[in-house]
Design an enzyme around this catalytic site. Structure first.
Site, PDB file in Angstrom:
ATOM      1  N   ARG A  71     -44.791 -21.322 -25.010  1.00  0.00           N
ATOM      2  CA  ARG A  71     -44.368 -21.650 -23.832  1.00  0.00           C
ATOM      3  C   ARG A  71     -45.749 -22.407 -22.982  1.00  0.00           C
ATOM      4  NH1 ARG A  71     -44.072 -16.157 -19.728  1.00  0.00           N
ATOM      5  NH2 ARG A  71     -43.622 -18.129 -18.689  1.00  0.00           N
ATOM      6  N   ASN A 103     -44.745 -20.220 -10.046  1.00  0.00           N
ATOM      7  CA  ASN A 103     -44.992 -20.539 -12.044  1.00  0.00           C
ATOM      8  C   ASN A 103     -45.910 -20.706 -12.279  1.00  0.00           C
ATOM      9  OD1 ASN A 103     -41.587 -20.114 -11.503  1.00  0.00           O
ATOM     10  ND2 ASN A 103     -41.648 -22.530 -10.678  1.00  0.00           N
ATOM     11  N   ASP A 105     -46.746 -23.276 -14.232  1.00  0.00           N
ATOM     12  CA  ASP A 105     -46.774 -24.275 -15.029  1.00  0.00           C
ATOM     13  C   ASP A 105     -47.725 -25.060 -14.511  1.00  0.00           C
ATOM     14  OD1 ASP A 105     -43.413 -24.157 -13.831  1.00  0.00           O
ATOM     15  OD2 ASP A 105     -45.528 -25.375 -13.004  1.00  0.00           O
ATOM     16  N   HIS A 120     -49.081 -15.627  -9.161  1.00  0.00           N
ATOM     17  CA  HIS A 120     -48.592 -14.692 -10.061  1.00  0.00           C
ATOM     18  C   HIS A 120     -49.929 -15.843 -11.800  1.00  0.00           C
ATOM     19  CE1 HIS A 120     -44.224 -13.355  -9.254  1.00  0.00           C
ATOM     20  NE2 HIS A 120     -45.772 -13.054  -9.506  1.00  0.00           N
ATOM     21  N   CYS A 148     -63.071 -11.940 -26.821  1.00  0.00           N
ATOM     22  CA  CYS A 148     -64.222 -12.418 -25.384  1.00  0.00           C
ATOM     23  C   CYS A 148     -65.680 -12.529 -26.456  1.00  0.00           C
ATOM     24  CB  CYS A 148     -64.042 -11.541 -24.553  1.00  0.00           C
ATOM     25  SG  CYS A 148     -64.993 -12.032 -23.313  1.00  0.00           S
ATOM     26  N   GLY A 187     -35.198 -21.731  -6.116  1.00  0.00           N
ATOM     27  CA  GLY A 187     -35.129 -21.337  -7.354  1.00  0.00           C
ATOM     28  C   GLY A 187     -36.294 -20.002  -8.098  1.00  0.00           C
ATOM     29  N   PRO A 214     -28.743 -22.831  -7.409  1.00  0.00           N
ATOM     30  CA  PRO A 214     -27.071 -23.475  -7.388  1.00  0.00           C
ATOM     31  C   PRO A 214     -26.791 -21.992  -7.652  1.00  0.00           C
ATOM     32  CG  PRO A 214     -28.850 -23.534  -9.298  1.00  0.00           C
ATOM     33  CD  PRO A 214     -29.577 -23.264  -8.235  1.00  0.00           C
TER      34      PRO A 214
HETATM   35  C1  BV8 Z   1     -46.776  -5.243  -8.303  1.00  0.00           C
HETATM   36  C2  BV8 Z   1     -46.095 -14.198 -15.174  1.00  0.00           C
HETATM   37  C3  BV8 Z   1     -48.482  -4.349  -7.444  1.00  0.00           C
HETATM   38  C4  BV8 Z   1     -46.270 -13.982 -16.101  1.00  0.00           C
HETATM   39  C5  BV8 Z   1     -44.422 -12.409 -13.771  1.00  0.00           C
HETATM   40  C6  BV8 Z   1     -43.165  -0.145 -11.675  1.00  0.00           C
HETATM   41  C7  BV8 Z   1     -44.014   0.077 -12.468  1.00  0.00           C
HETATM   42  C8  BV8 Z   1     -44.978  -1.083 -11.860  1.00  0.00           C
HETATM   43  C9  BV8 Z   1     -44.450  -2.099 -11.005  1.00  0.00           C
HETATM   44  C10 BV8 Z   1     -43.504  -2.467 -10.211  1.00  0.00           C
HETATM   45  C11 BV8 Z   1     -42.522  -0.885 -11.233  1.00  0.00           C
HETATM   46  N1  BV8 Z   1     -41.410  -1.338 -10.013  1.00  0.00           N
HETATM   47  C12 BV8 Z   1     -41.587  -2.559  -8.739  1.00  0.00           C
HETATM   48  C13 BV8 Z   1     -42.635  -2.786  -9.428  1.00  0.00           C
HETATM   49  C14 BV8 Z   1     -42.795  -3.927  -8.728  1.00  0.00           C
HETATM   50  C15 BV8 Z   1     -42.939  -5.248  -9.736  1.00  0.00           C
HETATM   51  C16 BV8 Z   1     -41.468  -5.650  -9.926  1.00  0.00           C
HETATM   52  O1  BV8 Z   1     -41.106  -6.507  -8.823  1.00  0.00           O
HETATM   53  N2  BV8 Z   1     -40.444  -5.101 -10.071  1.00  0.00           N
HETATM   54  C17 BV8 Z   1     -39.052  -6.066 -10.466  1.00  0.00           C
HETATM   55  C18 BV8 Z   1     -38.305  -6.245 -11.941  1.00  0.00           C
HETATM   56  C19 BV8 Z   1     -38.429  -4.448 -10.110  1.00  0.00           C
HETATM   57  N3  BV8 Z   1     -43.788  -6.218  -9.713  1.00  0.00           N
HETATM   58  C20 BV8 Z   1     -45.258  -6.082 -10.306  1.00  0.00           C
HETATM   59  O2  BV8 Z   1     -44.872  -5.991 -10.984  1.00  0.00           O
HETATM   60  C21 BV8 Z   1     -46.119  -7.677  -9.279  1.00  0.00           C
HETATM   61  N4  BV8 Z   1     -47.721  -6.777  -9.357  1.00  0.00           N
HETATM   62  O3  BV8 Z   1     -46.349  -5.331  -7.078  1.00  0.00           O
HETATM   63  O4  BV8 Z   1     -48.732  -5.147  -8.358  1.00  0.00           O
HETATM   64  C22 BV8 Z   1     -47.753  -2.670  -8.098  1.00  0.00           C
HETATM   65  C23 BV8 Z   1     -49.205  -1.964  -9.158  1.00  0.00           C
HETATM   66  C24 BV8 Z   1     -48.967  -1.298 -10.435  1.00  0.00           C
HETATM   67  C25 BV8 Z   1     -47.811  -0.429  -9.505  1.00  0.00           C
HETATM   68  C26 BV8 Z   1     -46.656  -0.752  -8.509  1.00  0.00           C
HETATM   69  C27 BV8 Z   1     -46.971  -1.721  -8.127  1.00  0.00           C
HETATM   70  C28 BV8 Z   1     -46.306  -8.530 -10.673  1.00  0.00           C
HETATM   71  C29 BV8 Z   1     -44.893  -9.953 -10.655  1.00  0.00           C
HETATM   72  C30 BV8 Z   1     -45.729 -10.311 -11.989  1.00  0.00           C
HETATM   73  C31 BV8 Z   1     -44.524 -10.063 -13.209  1.00  0.00           C
HETATM   74  N5  BV8 Z   1     -45.233 -11.438 -13.950  1.00  0.00           N
HETATM   75  N6  BV8 Z   1     -44.885 -13.475 -14.395  1.00  0.00           N
HETATM   76  C32 BV8 Z   1     -45.343 -14.818 -16.772  1.00  0.00           C
HETATM   77  O5  BV8 Z   1     -45.003 -15.264 -16.560  1.00  0.00           O
HETATM   78  O6  BV8 Z   1     -45.170 -14.501 -17.607  1.00  0.00           O
HETATM   79  S1  BV8 Z   1     -42.870 -12.366 -13.371  1.00  0.00           S
HETATM   80  C33 BV8 Z   1     -42.346 -13.551 -13.694  1.00  0.00           C
HETATM   81  O7  BV8 Z   1     -40.699 -12.782 -13.262  1.00  0.00           O
HETATM   82  C34 BV8 Z   1     -41.986 -14.999 -12.780  1.00  0.00           C
HETATM   83  O8  BV8 Z   1     -43.328 -15.344 -12.599  1.00  0.00           O
HETATM   84  C35 BV8 Z   1     -41.376 -15.162 -11.419  1.00  0.00           C
HETATM   85  O9  BV8 Z   1     -42.067 -14.730 -10.458  1.00  0.00           O
HETATM   86  C36 BV8 Z   1     -40.359 -13.681 -11.987  1.00  0.00           C
HETATM   87  C37 BV8 Z   1     -38.630 -13.980 -11.084  1.00  0.00           C
HETATM   88  O10 BV8 Z   1     -38.809 -14.994 -11.942  1.00  0.00           O
HETATM   89  P1  BV8 Z   1     -37.734 -16.339 -10.937  1.00  0.00           P
HETATM   90  O11 BV8 Z   1     -39.088 -17.086 -10.999  1.00  0.00           O
HETATM   91  O12 BV8 Z   1     -37.157 -15.399 -10.383  1.00  0.00           O
HETATM   92  O13 BV8 Z   1     -36.924 -16.720 -11.970  1.00  0.00           O
HETATM   93  P2  BV8 Z   1     -35.380 -16.116 -12.982  1.00  0.00           P
HETATM   94  O14 BV8 Z   1     -34.819 -16.924 -13.820  1.00  0.00           O
HETATM   95  O15 BV8 Z   1     -35.202 -14.592 -12.588  1.00  0.00           O
HETATM   96  O16 BV8 Z   1     -34.498 -17.281 -12.107  1.00  0.00           O
HETATM   97  C38 BV8 Z   1     -34.830 -18.151 -11.764  1.00  0.00           C
HETATM   98  C39 BV8 Z   1     -33.512 -18.830 -10.858  1.00  0.00           C
HETATM   99  O17 BV8 Z   1     -33.403 -19.908 -10.748  1.00  0.00           O
HETATM  100  C40 BV8 Z   1     -32.064 -17.642 -10.526  1.00  0.00           C
HETATM  101  O18 BV8 Z   1     -32.321 -17.808  -9.273  1.00  0.00           O
HETATM  102  C41 BV8 Z   1     -31.360 -19.288 -10.671  1.00  0.00           C
HETATM  103  O19 BV8 Z   1     -30.044 -19.246 -10.163  1.00  0.00           O
HETATM  104  C42 BV8 Z   1     -32.266 -20.564 -10.082  1.00  0.00           C
HETATM  105  N7  BV8 Z   1     -32.206 -21.988 -10.735  1.00  0.00           N
HETATM  106  C43 BV8 Z   1     -31.492 -22.889 -11.833  1.00  0.00           C
HETATM  107  N8  BV8 Z   1     -31.838 -24.095 -12.398  1.00  0.00           N
HETATM  108  C44 BV8 Z   1     -32.519 -24.053 -11.055  1.00  0.00           C
HETATM  109  C45 BV8 Z   1     -32.740 -22.667  -9.996  1.00  0.00           C
HETATM  110  N9  BV8 Z   1     -33.371 -23.167  -8.864  1.00  0.00           N
HETATM  111  C46 BV8 Z   1     -32.863 -24.426  -8.396  1.00  0.00           C
HETATM  112  N10 BV8 Z   1     -32.935 -25.712  -9.289  1.00  0.00           N
HETATM  113  C47 BV8 Z   1     -32.452 -24.772 -10.795  1.00  0.00           C
HETATM  114  N11 BV8 Z   1     -32.630 -26.492 -11.392  1.00  0.00           N
END
Ligand code: BV8
Length: 243
Positions: A71, A103, A105, A120, A148, A187, A214
Site C-alpha cells: 500500500r 485516511n 495517505d 488513523h 526497534c 467518501g 456516489p
Molecule cells: C476504537 C487504519 C476504542 C489502518 C482503520 C469490537 C472490538 C474493538 C473495537 C470495536 C468493536 N466493535 C466496534 C468497535 C469499534 C471499531 C469499529 O468501528 N468497528 C466497526 C467495523 C464496527 N473501531 C475501532 O476499533 C477504532 N478504535 O473504537 O477505540 C475501543 C478500543 C477497544 C475496544 C473498543 C473500542 C479504530 C478504528 C480504526 C481502524 N483503522 N484504518 C489502515 O488503513 O490500514 S479503518 C479503515 O476503514 C479506514 O481508516 C476507515 O476508517 C475505515 C472505513 O473505511 P472508509 O474510509 O469508510 O472506506 P470504505 O472503503 O469503507 O468506503 C469507501 C466509501 O467511498 C464508500 O462509501 C464509497 O461509496 C465511497 N466512494 C467510492 N468512490 C468515491 C467515493 N466517495 C467519494 N468519491 C469517490 N470517487
C-alpha cells in the site's frame, strides 16, 4: 447543477467555520483503492481482522508488514486531485477549518491543507509494536518487519481495530464539531467508529451536514443534504470560489 448540489453550495457559502471528514473514497480518484467497494477493494482477498489488528500482526507480522509495504508503494505514487486542492483553497477563506481524515495517505497535506487531523495515523510513519517508541523510517519494503532498538518489532504508525485513537485528536475533533456551521462528509462508508459518529454529533450541535458519495450510506439519513457523486468532481463545485 442538481438541486442537492445547489442546496449544499448555499450551506457552504454561508459557512465560516467548516469541518470536513474524509474516508477512503476521497483518495479513490487519486488511484488508491478503497477498503470495501469492489472490485479491487483492499480487503477483497483478506480478512481485515488478520491485517489491521494487533492480533493479526502478532500472528503473522510478515503478512501485515507486506500488506502495508504494498500500500505504501502505491500511495507514494499517488497525487492529490482537484477535490483535495479545492478543500485546501476553502480552508484559506474560512474563519476556522479542519479536515478530520480516516485516511493514512497524507494526500490532504500534500494538497496544501494545513489543519489536518490524521485520525488513523499515517502509513509513512512507524512505531514500535510493544512499547510505542517512535521509530524513524524509511525501511526496505521487503518481507519482514525490522526491529526497534528495544528489540520489539517495528509496525506502521496507524490505528488498528481495537486500538484507541489519540485522545488529543479526539479532543480536537470534538471541539471542531461543537462549533462548526457545516460538516462535509466525503467518501466514507460510515461503518467505522468513532469517525462514523461525527455526522450525528455535528447535527446534534447545530451544524448543517453535507454528504458527498456516489452511494448512500448509513450517514445519508443523518445528512441535511446528500450529494451523489465523486469527490474529484463534486468538491470543486461545492467549495465557494470567493471569500
Ligand atoms: C476504537 C487504519 C476504542 C489502518 C482503520 C469490537 C472490538 C474493538 C473495537 C470495536 C468493536 N466493535 C466496534 C468497535 C469499534 C471499531 C469499529 O468501528 N468497528 C466497526 C467495523 C464496527 N473501531 C475501532 O476499533 C477504532 N478504535 O473504537 O477505540 C475501543 C478500543 C477497544 C475496544 C473498543 C473500542 C479504530 C478504528 C480504526 C481502524 N483503522 N484504518 C489502515 O488503513 O490500514 S479503518 C479503515 O476503514 C479506514 O481508516 C476507515 O476508517 C475505515 C472505513 O473505511 P472508509 O474510509 O469508510 O472506506 P470504505 O472503503 O469503507 O468506503 C469507501 C466509501 O467511498 C464508500 O462509501 C464509497 O461509496 C465511497 N466512494 C467510492 N468512490 C468515491 C467515493 N466517495 C467519494 N468519491 C469517490 N470517487
Amino acid at each position: 447543477m442538481t438541486s442537492a448540489l445547489r442546496t449544499a453550495v448555499e450551506f457552504a457559502r454561508a459557512a465560516r467555520r467548516v469541518v470536513v471528514t474524509t474516508g477512503a473514497g476521497m483518495s479513490k480518484e487519486s488511484g488508491i483503492p478503497t477498503f470495501r467497494d469492489a472490485p479491487n477493494a483492499l480487503w477483497a482477498n483478506y480478512n481485515v481482522e488478520d491485517l489491521a489488528t494487533r492480533g493479526g500482526f502478532r500472528r503473522d507480522p510478515a503478512l501485515v508488514w507486506r500488506w502495508y509495504a504494498e500500500r505504501r508503494t502505491m500511495i507514494a505514487a499517488a497525487r492529490p486531485h482537484e477535490g483535495h486542492i479545492a478543500l485546501a483553497r476553502w480552508e484559506e477563506r474560512c474563519d476556522s477549518f479542519v479536515v478530520l481524515t480516516q485516511n493514512i495517505d497524507g494526500l490532504h497535506a500534500a494538497a496544501g491543507s494545513k489543519n489536518v487531523v490524521e485520525l488513523h495515523g499515517n502509513i509513512f510513519r512507524y512505531t514500535c509494536f510493544d512499547r510505542g517508541h517512535d521509530v524513524e523510517g524509511p525501511f526496505p519494503q521487503d518481507a519482514t518487519p525490522p526491529r526497534c532498538a528495544c528489540g520489539s518489532l517495528v509496525r506502521p504508525a496507524v490505528v488498528w481495530f481495537g486500538e484507541s485513537l489519540d485522545p488529543a485528536h479526539l479532543e480536537t475533533a470534538d471541539a471542531a464539531l461543537s462549533s462548526c456551521d457545516v460538516l462535509v462528509v466525503v467518501g466514507t462508508s460510515g461503518l467505522v467508529y468513532p469517525a462514523a459518529g461525527f455526522a450525528l454529533t455535528a447535527r446534534e450541535r447545530g451544524a448543517r451536514v453535507i454528504e458527498v458519495n456516489p452511494e448512500q450510506t448509513p450517514l445519508t439519513e443523518i445528512a441535511d443534504v446528500f450529494v451523489p457523486g465523486g469527490a474529484r468532481t463534486i468538491l470543486p463545485e461545492l467549495v465557494p470560489q470567493t471569500g
